[in-house]
Design a protein around this motif. Structure first.
Motif, PDB file in Angstrom:
ATOM      1  N   ILE A 169      -2.001   4.911 -24.628  1.00 18.24           N
ATOM      2  CA  ILE A 169      -2.476   4.066 -23.521  1.00 18.24           C
ATOM      3  C   ILE A 169      -2.966   4.993 -22.414  1.00 18.24           C
ATOM      4  O   ILE A 169      -2.237   5.903 -21.986  1.00 18.24           O
ATOM      5  CB  ILE A 169      -1.338   3.162 -23.007  1.00 18.24           C
ATOM      6  N   THR A 170      -4.186   4.788 -21.984  1.00 20.15           N
ATOM      7  CA  THR A 170      -4.748   5.691 -20.966  1.00 20.15           C
ATOM      8  C   THR A 170      -5.291   4.888 -19.790  1.00 20.15           C
ATOM      9  O   THR A 170      -5.702   3.738 -19.937  1.00 20.15           O
ATOM     10  CB  THR A 170      -5.917   6.522 -21.539  1.00 20.15           C
ATOM     11  N   ALA A 171      -5.296   5.542 -18.644  1.00 24.96           N
ATOM     12  CA  ALA A 171      -5.870   4.932 -17.437  1.00 24.96           C
ATOM     13  C   ALA A 171      -6.976   5.817 -16.900  1.00 24.96           C
ATOM     14  O   ALA A 171      -6.896   7.055 -16.971  1.00 24.96           O
ATOM     15  CB  ALA A 171      -4.792   4.763 -16.372  1.00 24.96           C
ATOM     16  N   THR A 172      -8.005   5.162 -16.377  1.00 25.30           N
ATOM     17  CA  THR A 172      -9.077   5.886 -15.682  1.00 25.30           C
ATOM     18  C   THR A 172      -9.416   5.111 -14.418  1.00 25.30           C
ATOM     19  O   THR A 172      -9.130   3.920 -14.315  1.00 25.30           O
ATOM     20  CB  THR A 172     -10.316   6.024 -16.591  1.00 25.30           C
ATOM     21  N   GLY A 173      -9.990   5.785 -13.455  1.00 25.53           N
ATOM     22  CA  GLY A 173     -10.395   5.109 -12.225  1.00 25.53           C
ATOM     23  C   GLY A 173      -9.271   4.941 -11.230  1.00 25.53           C
ATOM     24  O   GLY A 173      -9.449   5.167 -10.038  1.00 25.53           O
ATOM     25  N   SER A 174      -8.109   4.572 -11.718  1.00 23.86           N
ATOM     26  CA  SER A 174      -6.976   4.394 -10.812  1.00 23.86           C
ATOM     27  C   SER A 174      -6.270   5.716 -10.554  1.00 23.86           C
ATOM     28  O   SER A 174      -5.384   5.786  -9.708  1.00 23.86           O
ATOM     29  CB  SER A 174      -5.994   3.375 -11.398  1.00 23.86           C
ATOM     30  N   VAL A 175      -6.670   6.731 -11.313  1.00 24.98           N
ATOM     31  CA  VAL A 175      -6.034   8.049 -11.208  1.00 24.98           C
ATOM     32  C   VAL A 175      -7.128   9.100 -11.049  1.00 24.98           C
ATOM     33  O   VAL A 175      -8.308   8.808 -11.237  1.00 24.98           O
ATOM     34  CB  VAL A 175      -5.195   8.334 -12.473  1.00 24.98           C
ATOM     35  N   TYR A 176      -6.749  10.304 -10.695  1.00 32.26           N
ATOM     36  CA  TYR A 176      -7.759  11.321 -10.415  1.00 32.26           C
ATOM     37  C   TYR A 176      -8.278  12.026 -11.664  1.00 32.26           C
ATOM     38  O   TYR A 176      -9.298  12.686 -11.631  1.00 32.26           O
ATOM     39  CB  TYR A 176      -7.212  12.334  -9.409  1.00 32.26           C
TER      40      TYR A 176
END
Lengths: 792, 161, 285
Positions: free
Chosen positions: C213-220
């Motif tokens: 599971i990955t996040a983008t945009g909300s993290v740098y």
């Protein structure tokens, strides 16, 4: 449809626009398409600081760059006067006027202030050289908030404006309103921020100057909604050059929304540069540059106090507004915040006690001036929020509270308590009822209840609006502070070949004047639509006119066209009577044919009339040849379009995102010349207002840096965010002008922002949320929901 | 150092000599004199500069002219054939899909890309398909109708074959 | 709107490109250009030279043989047109479809997006969730960088200045794999304020055997949400398991991005919401 035959029923038809073929083929001519022999290109170095003293400027490296024709600073052009503020607040009020110069000389007051200009063979070369100009600044503290600017210890922008106060103004009955507040069965207070907007016409501004040393004449191509006004102001105030030796041309204009009404520093600048370098000089604004340097709209901080009876009847409304003017006053900025806002804050409601006090302030931000709606969206937002606050507090239906307070139909012409001219006509209940019916209001309220039980936030929001359009009566607007008149002109000529040329002082930029003015002339003169052309946009060849803004082109300019046509008709009758050897009273003029009453075979066709009048071989004694009539129409009053819009939204409980579900509008713009065009105007207007409600907002940081400096950050509506709007109309004919029209260009924008905000607040009311400031972006709505959940 | 570039533009071979930094939109407008392609922003947001490059809609402000070497380019000026408006142009005219008209050339060419991929788009697909083009005048409603008009017309034309 | 001047090079091969990078330390690689050119137009980037990979046809190849080997210069549009790629890696297809707009997708490239490492880009989220491998070629030859080591920080990857990203490799899904990409777009830029990619493998009994599971945009920088992954693994992947995973989504994430549009608190919250939405959709809840 192609309209080659003569007909009398074009007014009211959904004619497709005759402007469009050149635009859909890419064959139009916009500002940056203008190329002149020997033309050079200007790039303007703007201040990186919002407030600073210019200590020194070293342009030597820039002058040595390839292709550079010249580098200049404000010192070089001190002969150019500061720009005029043409609409200071009216007589008797405090005015502390400061306006920008072509380039700043000693001090900069916002990041759009120019400090130097490079002229080079290509834009890229000008840009390269701009980068090596060395400017030393003494950075000063900045202030960006309209209210904070007036506070103790705030940085001071201008010596003649203590506490950064540009003007103070008020209208209405202060004592009566305070009494009403004291006696109110309920009294509510709310602070409202009407955020700063960036107009964002798709075409940025541009200016090309071409000085002719042989004639001492300047020709300007300008992004102008009012070329004659630009010429007048450049001649009389800025450049001190004879008006007849200045020509202003505006080609096809890629939108304006108010931002192209004004005289900007770059306009005298390109003229000065052209004279200094003896060649044409063009400047085209970049988008990021435009966000900084072109005027913004709105930016009010307002405290309202509203008193009401328990039946919802509002008994008093007290308004105090700090209106942000930016670093200087733009051309008509004070008038927007006063006449067009302060005199309209009671809206469609008969409020017995109303008072409005406005402080215009200087801050280290871009200049704020008229932007679509100009004052009236701010006024409507305020009063429509007030109505909803009252309805919510009293647990009454917001539609009912509107009806309780509407100005009654029999009260027209209606004079409000704020010194506005009398509302010409209105009938507010039917428009609201029609909107409710089109929406299916009671069913939707039931659905809302059902959805609420499922945890879904559906909201229904109203906005009943009235606007003042066709702002013109010259003596009145002059008393309001505007330095000139606002009548409009039109010339109608019939050429020898029977072709009719209509020339207007208005300046279409998307509104379709070429089509609608021809529809009017075709009907009234009985000439084939395709034989009529409409010309505009060049001070050489059009009668002096005040231009296009404030939904005034048809109400004022269209009425001038009608008057010119009437004069032509009178002359035709005289000529026909002479040729047909009957009395003038025996001549009938129908479908362009002049015939003798009772003897239709004795007639002159329009072609014969045109030939006879243009050649002048046989005219009544003393009559000059040619059918060529000009009118300058100064209306007796403004017009007051109105309507009710209803927005339906759903707020995502997880993210705070607002989804627009439906949008129902019922507008009354009086008679409609071309329903297709009016629909387009209303739709576009609504979406601009929705943009304000949900997405848009210019943000400056505390140092006066524009954070929303590009279209990556400043969100204007995209297609996928919008829905199909359900439009309808009622028709209450305006008694003010011969066409019975009221204006349609701004209605949508004025109405829609409060409808959407009221819908969102309605959706969230079960949480106890009473207000959220625009834009109702997902993060902001989510934060309000969080706060409410913590409170509950 | 300037580079020579050669491309086919609206069916004609057009040679030029440009600085590497010259954007394709500037080459088209300033060197080739085709000013129907517009510049509306500087961050590749607005889509006013949209052209067809090798059959697909691209933002010509985000392509270097030298990158278009050998490409087949069509600008708005190349869309009408033999004096007949393309159905999309006709749709924008019939349905009042434009006001100031500045975004229109780019909007029309994005519509062309859309209808090439999806000849019968839903309203939602149309709105999504023109996501790369901003219009500040119309509120998009008449633009959607214009594209629907064109889709119907083009389907009818295809059916006639 | 007018970039600063630069020298332009259009190599015909990767080796030639590497030589040009060695000769021009100021050079930037031009792929699809949809991040670099906007920055150059605003003069936020002023490279002295441009090495345009547009003529290296090898880099435009997509080969599908169980897994996928994607040339770095494949445009989003070209990849979107591959039904096989969509079937095999729906999460990548969804992320590709979310990038920019049709004009951007017609020219923008997958390699360009990866090498640019914009913290608010869609593609890296999918690539990291798919445990892509990045094939890079430099003066010292070819090496392969795993996704977990490729994205380092804002606009920073493991690419050395003289290296060229040539291919992105994806292994064929092993077993019962489901995936999804969910995004909250910025209303102006369209970039993800928060984007979440999920790739979940179920074992024979339907339980979650692994989750990425990955996040983008909300993290740098694109980030694996290991708390959520751990929480989901071993469960049946039903709605309550997803709820529990989403609650742990932000565990161990040191910092969420914040700006004038959206606070870091909001982005942290969105991360949980979009983990839930992506997982529920992928798992058919």
């Amino acid at each position: 449809m192609t309209v080659s035959e003569t007909r009398k029923d074009l007014v009211g038809q959904r004619l497709k626009r005759r402007e469009d073929p050149r635009l859909v083929k890419g064959a139009a001519r916009f500002m940056d398409d203008i190329v002149l022999p020997g033309m050079a290109h200007a790039a303007i170095l703007r201040s990186p600081h919002a407030h600073a003293r210019i200590v020194s400027i070293d342009a030597s490296a820039a002058r040595a760059m390839p292709g550079v024709a010249g580098v200049f600073t404000g010192r070089d052009m001190e002969a150019i006067n500061p720009l005029p503020c043409a609409f200071p607040v009216g007589r008797g009020f405090e005015n502390n006027i400061n306006t920008p110069r072509a380039l700043a000389i000693d001090e900069v007051h916002w990041t759009g202030d120019g400090v130097a200009v490079v002229v080079a063979e290509t834009v890229a070369q000008a840009r390269d050289a701009m980068d090596v100009i060395q400017v030393e600044y003494e950075v000063l503290p900045a202030v960006v908030d309209a209210e904070l600017a007036t506070g103790e210890g705030a940085p001071q922008l201008h010596e003649n404006a203590p506490n950064n106060i540009a003007f103070k103004w008020n209208a209405g009955d202060q004592a009566g309103t305070e009494t009403a507040l004291g006696n109110g069965e309920i009294v509510l207070k709310q602070r409202l921020r009407n955020q700063r907007l960036i107009p964002t016409p798709l075409e940025t501004r541009g200016a090309t100057g071409d000085y002719n040393a042989g004639t001492d004449e300047y020709t300007f191509w300008l992004s102008s909604q009012a070329p004659h006004v630009h010429r007048l102001l450049l001649a009389a105030f800025v450049m001190g050059h004879p008006e007849e030796k200045i020509r202003v041309i505006t080609p096809d204009l890629g939108g304006g929304f108010g931002a192209k009404i004004f005289v900007y520093p770059e306009y005298p600048l390109v003229g000065w540069l052209s004279k200094a370098l003896n060649r044409p000089v063009k400047w085209t604004e970049g988008r990021a540059e435009s966000h900084s340097a072109t005027t913004h709209g709105r930016d009010h901080v307002t405290d309202i106090q509203v008193a009401a009876n328990r039946d919802g009847k509002i008994t008093g409304l007290h308004v105090k507004t700090w209106a942000n003017m930016g670093g200087y006053l733009s051309t008509i900025a004070p008038g927007v915040a006063t006449t067009l806002y302060g005199r309209m804050v009671s809206g469609v409601y008969d409020i017995p006690n109303v008072y409005c006090e406005i402080v215009g302030t200087y801050t280290n931000t871009g200049m704020v001036d008229a932007y679509r709606g100009a004052g009236r969206p701010e006024a409507t937002y305020l009063v429509e929020r007030a109505i909803d606050l009252v309805a919510r507090e009293l647990k009454l239906d917001p539609a009912d509270v509107r009806k309780v307070n509407f100005i009654a139909q029999e009260s027209f012409p209606y004079t409000n308590g704020l010194g506005m001219l009398p509302y010409d006509s209105g009938n507010y209940v039917p428009a609201l009822d029609k909107a409710l019916k089109n929406l299916g209001y009671s069913d939707l309220r039931a659905e809302q209840e059902t959805l609420r039980k499922q945890g879904k936030h559906l909201g229904i929001g109203f906005s009943s609006y009235v606007e003042v359009c066709g702002v013109a009566p010259s003596a009145w607007i002059n008393a309001e502070g505007w330095g000139a008149a606002l009548w409009e002109s039109a010339n109608v000529k019939v050429h020898l070949t029977g072709k009719v040329v209509v020339t207007t002082g208005a300046l279409p930029h998307g509104q379709g004047h070429e089509t609608t003015f021809a529809q009017i002339v075709s009907d009234r003169l009985g000439v084939a639509y395709d034989d009529i052309i409409v010309e505009w946009g060049d001070t050489k060849g059009t009668p002096f006119g005040y231009g296009t803004y404030g939904s005034r082109s048809l109400t004022v300019g269209g009425a001038a066209v009608v008057n010119s046509v009437e004069k032509i008709r009178d002359k035709i009758k005289k000529i026909a009577a002479h040729v047909l050897e009957v009395a003038e009273t025996d001549i009938e003029l129908n479908d362009g044919v002049a015939s003798v009453t009772g003897a239709p075979d004795r007639s002159l066709s329009f072609a014969e009339i045109a030939l006879a009048s243009a050649t002048g071989f046989s005219l009544p004694a003393g009559m000059e040849p040619y059918l060529d009539e000009t009118s300058y129409y100064d209306p007796p009053n403004c017009t007051f379009p109105f309507g009710t819009h209803i927005a339906v939204v759903e707020v995502d409980a997880d993210t705070g995102k607002v989804d627009l579900k439906r949008y129902v509008a019922v507008d009354d713009v009086g008679n409609v010349i071309n329903p297709l065009i009016v629909d387009g105007q209303v739709q576009g207007g609504i979406v601009q207002g929705i943009g304000q409600a949900l997405y848009e907002g210019a943000v400056y940081d505390d140092d006066g840096q524009l954070v929303t400096g590009t279209l990556m950050d400043y969100a204007i509506p995209h297609a996928s965010q919008m829905v199909n709007m359900e439009l309808d109309r009622t028709v209450t004919v305006s008694p003010v002008n011969a066409l019975g029209v009221k204006g349609a260009g701004e209605a949508g924008t004025i109405a829609s922002a409060p409808a959407v905000v009221n819908a969102v607040i309605d959706a969230l009311s079960p949480l106890g949320i009473k207000h959220i400031d625009m834009p109702l972006s997902a993060p902001r709505v989510w934060a309000a929901m969080q706060e409410a959940n913590e409170r509950n | 150092m300037n580079h020579s570039v050669s491309m086919t533009v609206n069916g004609s071979k057009r040679d030029g000599n440009v600085e590497p930094r010259t954007l394709l939109v500037h080459h088209i407008r300033e060197n080739l004199g085709l000013t129907g392609t517009h510049v509306g922003c500087d961050t590749s947001q607005c889509g006013a500069c949209t052209i067809m490059m090798n059959g697909k809609a691209v933002k010509s402000c985000t392509v270097l002219a030298v990158q278009a070497e050998g490409a087949d380019i069509m600008t708005i000026e190349g869309l009408a054939k033999d004096g007949e408006l393309h159905p999309i142009q006709e749709g924008f005219w019939e349905e009042h899909g434009l006001q100031c008209g500045f975004c229109t050339p780019g909007m029309i060419l994005s519509s062309l890309d859309l209808l090439q991929r999806n000849p019968n788009p839903t309203e939602a697909e149309i709105r999504h398909g023109i996501e790369g083009n901003l219009c500040r005048c119309t509120g998009y409603q008449h633009i959607v109708k214009s594209i629907q008009y064109a889709a119907n017309k083009m389907a009818g034309a295809a059916g006639d074959d | 709107m007018y970039p600063a001047a630069f020298d332009y090079h259009r190599p015909g091969s990767v080796q030639e490109a590497i030589s040009l990078l060695q000769e021009n330390p100021e050079a930037k690689i031009l792929a699809g250009g949809h991040s670099l050119l906007p920055a150059m137009k605003l003069r936020l980037a002023e490279p002295g030279a441009i090495v345009d990979l547009g003529s290296i046809s090898d880099l435009k190849q997509l080969s599908l043989n169980g897994g996928a080997t994607i040339g770095a210069m494949c445009t989003y549009d070209a990849l979107l047109n591959s039904n096989e790629l969509e079937t095999m890696f729906p999460v990548l297809h969804e992320a590709l479809a979310w990038v920019g707009d049709v004009q951007v997708r017609n020219l923008g490239t997958i390699g360009g997006s990866a090498a640019h490492a914009d913290p608010a880009a869609d593609i890296p989220a999918a690539l990291v969730a798919l445990e892509a491998e990045f094939v890079v070629v430099g003066p010292n030859g070819e090496r392969t960088i795993p996704a977990s080591e490729f994205f380092i920080d804002i606009f920073t990857t493991a690419l050395e200045p003289e290296e060229v990203l040539t291919q992105i490799k994806l292994s064929a899904p092993d077993g019962n794999v489901v995936s999804a990409y969910e995004k909250f777009p910025h209303p102006a830029s369209g970039y993800p304020v928060c984007g979440v990619a999920v790739v979940v493998t179920r074992d024979g009994s339907g339980n979650v055997s692994s989750a990425r599971i990955t996040a983008t945009g909300s993290v740098y920088v694109v980030t694996r949400l290991t708390g959520a992954e751990d929480a989901l693994t071993g469960t049946g992947g039903d709605a309550s398991a997803v709820e529990a995973a989403s609650e742990r989504a932000t565990e161990g994430v040191s910092e969420f991005a914040g700006d004038h549009y959206a606070s870091s608190e909001y982005r942290e919250h969105l991360t949980k919401v979009f983990v839930k939405r992506a997982l529920n959709r992928a798992l058919g809840n």
